[in-house]
Design an enzyme around this catalytic site. Sequence first.
Site, mmCIF file in Angstrom:
data_model
loop_
_atom_site.group_PDB
_atom_site.id
_atom_site.type_symbol
_atom_site.label_atom_id
_atom_site.label_comp_id
_atom_site.label_asym_id
_atom_site.label_seq_id
_atom_site.Cartn_x
_atom_site.Cartn_y
_atom_site.Cartn_z
ATOM 1 N N ASP A 346 0.867 -1.181 0.000
ATOM 2 C CA ASP A 346 0.000 0.000 0.000
ATOM 3 C C ASP A 346 0.901 1.227 0.000
ATOM 4 O OD1 ASP A 346 -2.110 -1.645 0.331
ATOM 5 O OD2 ASP A 346 -2.460 -1.190 2.435
ATOM 6 N N ASP A 649 -4.855 -3.912 4.798
ATOM 7 C CA ASP A 649 -5.372 -3.489 6.093
ATOM 8 C C ASP A 649 -6.878 -3.676 6.229
ATOM 9 O OD1 ASP A 649 -6.072 -1.452 4.382
ATOM 10 O OD2 ASP A 649 -4.631 -0.021 5.187
ATOM 11 N N ASP A 653 -9.231 -6.904 1.962
ATOM 12 C CA ASP A 653 -7.888 -7.324 1.574
ATOM 13 C C ASP A 653 -7.628 -8.782 1.932
ATOM 14 O OD1 ASP A 653 -7.120 -4.892 0.535
ATOM 15 O OD2 ASP A 653 -6.372 -4.128 2.433
HETATM 16 P P1 ATP Z 1 -3.465 3.224 -0.046
HETATM 17 O O1 ATP Z 1 -4.326 2.227 -0.719
HETATM 18 O O2 ATP Z 1 -2.094 3.244 -0.557
HETATM 19 O O3 ATP Z 1 -3.510 3.178 1.444
HETATM 20 P P2 ATP Z 1 -5.305 5.400 -0.191
HETATM 21 O O4 ATP Z 1 -5.432 5.709 1.250
HETATM 22 O O5 ATP Z 1 -5.314 6.565 -1.117
HETATM 23 O O6 ATP Z 1 -4.012 4.633 -0.521
HETATM 24 P P3 ATP Z 1 -7.923 4.370 -0.143
HETATM 25 O O7 ATP Z 1 -8.002 4.456 1.333
HETATM 26 O O8 ATP Z 1 -8.503 3.221 -0.868
HETATM 27 O O9 ATP Z 1 -6.444 4.414 -0.596
HETATM 28 O O10 ATP Z 1 -8.543 5.714 -0.708
HETATM 29 C C1 ATP Z 1 -8.817 5.877 -2.068
HETATM 30 C C2 ATP Z 1 -9.225 7.296 -2.339
HETATM 31 O O11 ATP Z 1 -10.432 7.592 -1.664
HETATM 32 C C3 ATP Z 1 -8.213 8.322 -1.846
HETATM 33 O O12 ATP Z 1 -7.245 8.585 -2.789
HETATM 34 C C4 ATP Z 1 -9.096 9.531 -1.604
HETATM 35 O O13 ATP Z 1 -9.302 10.228 -2.814
HETATM 36 C C5 ATP Z 1 -10.407 8.905 -1.161
HETATM 37 N N1 ATP Z 1 -10.504 8.887 0.308
HETATM 38 C C6 ATP Z 1 -9.657 8.298 1.173
HETATM 39 N N2 ATP Z 1 -10.055 8.479 2.440
HETATM 40 C C7 ATP Z 1 -11.199 9.185 2.394
HETATM 41 C C8 ATP Z 1 -12.127 9.670 3.372
HETATM 42 N N3 ATP Z 1 -11.946 9.448 4.683
HETATM 43 N N4 ATP Z 1 -13.181 10.360 2.946
HETATM 44 C C9 ATP Z 1 -13.379 10.565 1.636
HETATM 45 N N5 ATP Z 1 -12.568 10.134 0.672
HETATM 46 C C10 ATP Z 1 -11.477 9.460 1.021
#
Ligand code: ATP
Length: 916
Positions: A346, A649, A653
């Site tokens: 990630d 996480d 997954d």
């Molecule tokens: P990784 O998968 O590497 O941890 P990430 O945190 O960007 O990366 P996700 O948590 O799947 O992955 O989030 C995907 C997208 O959703 C983010 O890029 C963001 O645009 C949006 N996002 C993440 N967290 C929130 C939230 N709490 N509220 C609204 N949108 C969110």
Amino acid sequence: MAAKTVNVTRAHDTRPNNTRSGAWHARTAAETCIAFETGTDGLDHQEAGRRLGIYGPNQLPAAARTRPFLRFLAQFNNALIYVLLCAATAAIVLGHLVDGAVIVIVVLVNAVVGFVQEGRAEQALDAIRDMIAPHATVLREGERHTIDARNIVPGDIVVLEAGDKVPADIKLLRARGLTVDEAILTGESVPAEKSEGVAAENAPLGDRFSMLYSGTLVATGQGYGVATATGASTEIGRISDLIGKVEMLTTPLLRQINEFSRQFTWFAVATAAALFVFAVLARSYDWVDALMVVVALAVGVVPEGLPAVITITLAIGVRRMAARRAVVRRLPAVETLGATSVICSDKTGTLTKNQMTARRVATAQGVTGLSGAGYAPEGKLVAEDGGAAEPDGARDRLIQAALLCNDARLVDEDGQWSVLGDPMEGALVTLAAKAGLHPETEREAWARLDEIPFDAQHRFMATLHEGPGSERRVFVKGAPERVLAMCIDQAGPGATRPIDHAYWQQRIDAAAAGGERVLGFATMVPDAGVDRMAFATVTSGLTFLGVVGFIDPPREEAIAAVAECRAAGIGVKMITGDHNGTARAIARQLAIANDPKAIEGAALDRLTDAELRAVVDEVSVFARTTPEHKLRIVRALQANGHIVAMTGDGVNDAPALKQSDVGVAMGRKGTEAAKEAAQMVLLDDNFASIVAAVHEGRTVYDNIRKVIGWTLPTNGGETLSVVLAIVFGLTLPMTPVQILWINLITTVTLGLALAFEPSEPNVMRRPPRRRGAPLLSRFLVWRIVFVSFLFMLGVFGAFYLALWRGYTQGEARTAVVNAVVVMEIFYLFNVRYLHMTSFSLIGAVGTPAVLGAIGVAVVAQIAFTYAPFMNDLFGSAPISLVDGLLIVALGVLTMIVLEIEKAVMRKVWPTAAYMA
Ligand code: ATP
């Protein structure tokens, strides 16, 4: 409402494990709360403490451990040991008391070493298991607390969300989209839907929809409820004694070695029998003498200590990994880690710091920057030229959305600001404070009526609020392209207007190219009277407000770890939910590849499995992916022959974690579901810890090879010498009891020392081991043969040299025994470095384990040579100092020959082939 102190007897009456147990599914939520004297604010801390005293910790009684005495006896339950014990009995019956006694001592010492080390290994694993004890969220005195799940008491209000492991039996007070995987209890693999309410009194477990049961996993949704039973009183506690089972100290490799040792034993016994017949019939040996020789040989050649030493090597690896923040949940992972050829990670929080700072807000009117650093709400909005920010209505609304569509809180501990909740949301609270909003006041003024929580699948979060004058508003934040697709127009300046897609695309691309994480915001006024949001109501008709760019710098240690991986021939793939541009910019900062190639989840969906296989090696960034994509990526990599470590996480997954060769869960932000599915848990969520674990995994494998590479040829050398003497009718260079002595003194000292070896300096500068590469590689087989011959030459050399110098047979044999031990010591130094020369300062100094082992062996040899009672027992005789020096010279000579061989072999066999 905090709970009143409960009268102990009453609480006792309502204990869920009394006769009324199991009936909570047929009662209302209110009845349950009354019975447990609790409410929506939960218990107070004092009462919770008191109940913990009454009900005890929320854990299942650990499965009884085997008693130490039985565990000791188990050490003897082994085909090798049976053979040795038979040999000892035969020796004693035939009047060879010393031989018999030495064999018994060999067996006992091995059992004691095995017993002690196995105990230590188990203790280490227990301690490690405690490091990842499950946590749970409860409400106490109206506040959320994350506590050790063992401290949950009946009456606690437990809050659950997707990915949590249900920590107790719970009567639901509220549920939203809640489904629970109850396979562990009901065997049903489809998650059960849960809701508030009352089920029939006689409903079977699977139909008690308002109950959650300990040990099951929340698949989707959220909810909270009253803990009605904890520990052994829970349903799982009643039906199962399997939980808390002690993990067996075994791995595929260990089984392979046990199997090898067993086969080898029978081979040795068969050969010994043939040799016995030959000695008696063809060489006219006295049959008792011949029997003693072949018994000693069998004892000498059988690697009875090997399985124990290898268990110890694995346990040491597990301990070293835990010290480097990687907790192994399943022992086989230690081996697999060493062979890992691709790590899929990630981005957020693993490769980056997950310390977010909002850097700029872009609306239709323009871009506003922010001053200040970290989460401290100090700083202000600034115009791009550094001056004061212009008024902007859309920006004000966006910042309000950022604060309200948000679950995070900032906490100030002596000027150190940190976030409770999602770091990105924390950064938005800071942004709002910098813009002059007071978070608590604003959140009180705009009460939240409903919400659609963030989910990696739909990538947005929405909330519905009621503000001053009963004004209602929906706020949405999420991945910008996702939010834009839900909008029909954009805010100001002035009236709303059609969406300028080109403008936003350019803003998003510019921020992403700089490695910024971008979030889009939107709002709408719902129809009058609406106090609930359906998914469909918020996914269209919104007004776009603008975007916020955050910086989340890469972890410095991750940059170093990525470089280490590249040197070690391990591919690194970033699999992220984030935007393509952002992900690539971060990948570039981390130097994951020279020019990181990226592919988006949507494009991946269009590829067939075969097409994915063709590109998967080339691509290093997978952006805008969902957890389902991870599964396909792992499979494609595995199909290409890779051994894949995959991080995860979330609850979704779990399939990819299980599919991968080493599933790695995040210890901090990971859900219990991910941890359960994983083979390893990272205590600090840090990519560098995975690489550290790979490093240790490689070391473990190296050490196992070293243990084998030392044990087999040293046994082989002695055996070959005696076999040759019998076949050619020569005088035996060692007596049977002397062979047993060598075996006793070296296997528990020198053989064990290699288990403690530190990593070789180049351990991360060579390619990973091939999938399925045999333990006895061609190189090891060659080594075993070569060294056995070398030892044989040494034995006969020492023997005939001593006889030539006019020594008695007893003295010559003493010289031979000393020569064998000395050569084994020098060979140990040679084996310590399989991949480089041992002629170096650190090579010469050794480790405490090596030096201790040599010390013991040397003292034992001095006693063997000079102590009169030893001379009597073993037929040894004192030899002169000059002869001692000659023997050491023989050892040095052996070492030189072996080092030359190593240098030549390294040229002949490049590293990859060297391992295979
Ligand atoms: P990784 O998968 O590497 O941890 P990430 O945190 O960007 O990366 P996700 O948590 O799947 O992955 O989030 C995907 C997208 O959703 C983010 O890029 C963001 O645009 C949006 N996002 C993440 N967290 C929130 C939230 N709490 N509220 C609204 N949108 C969110």
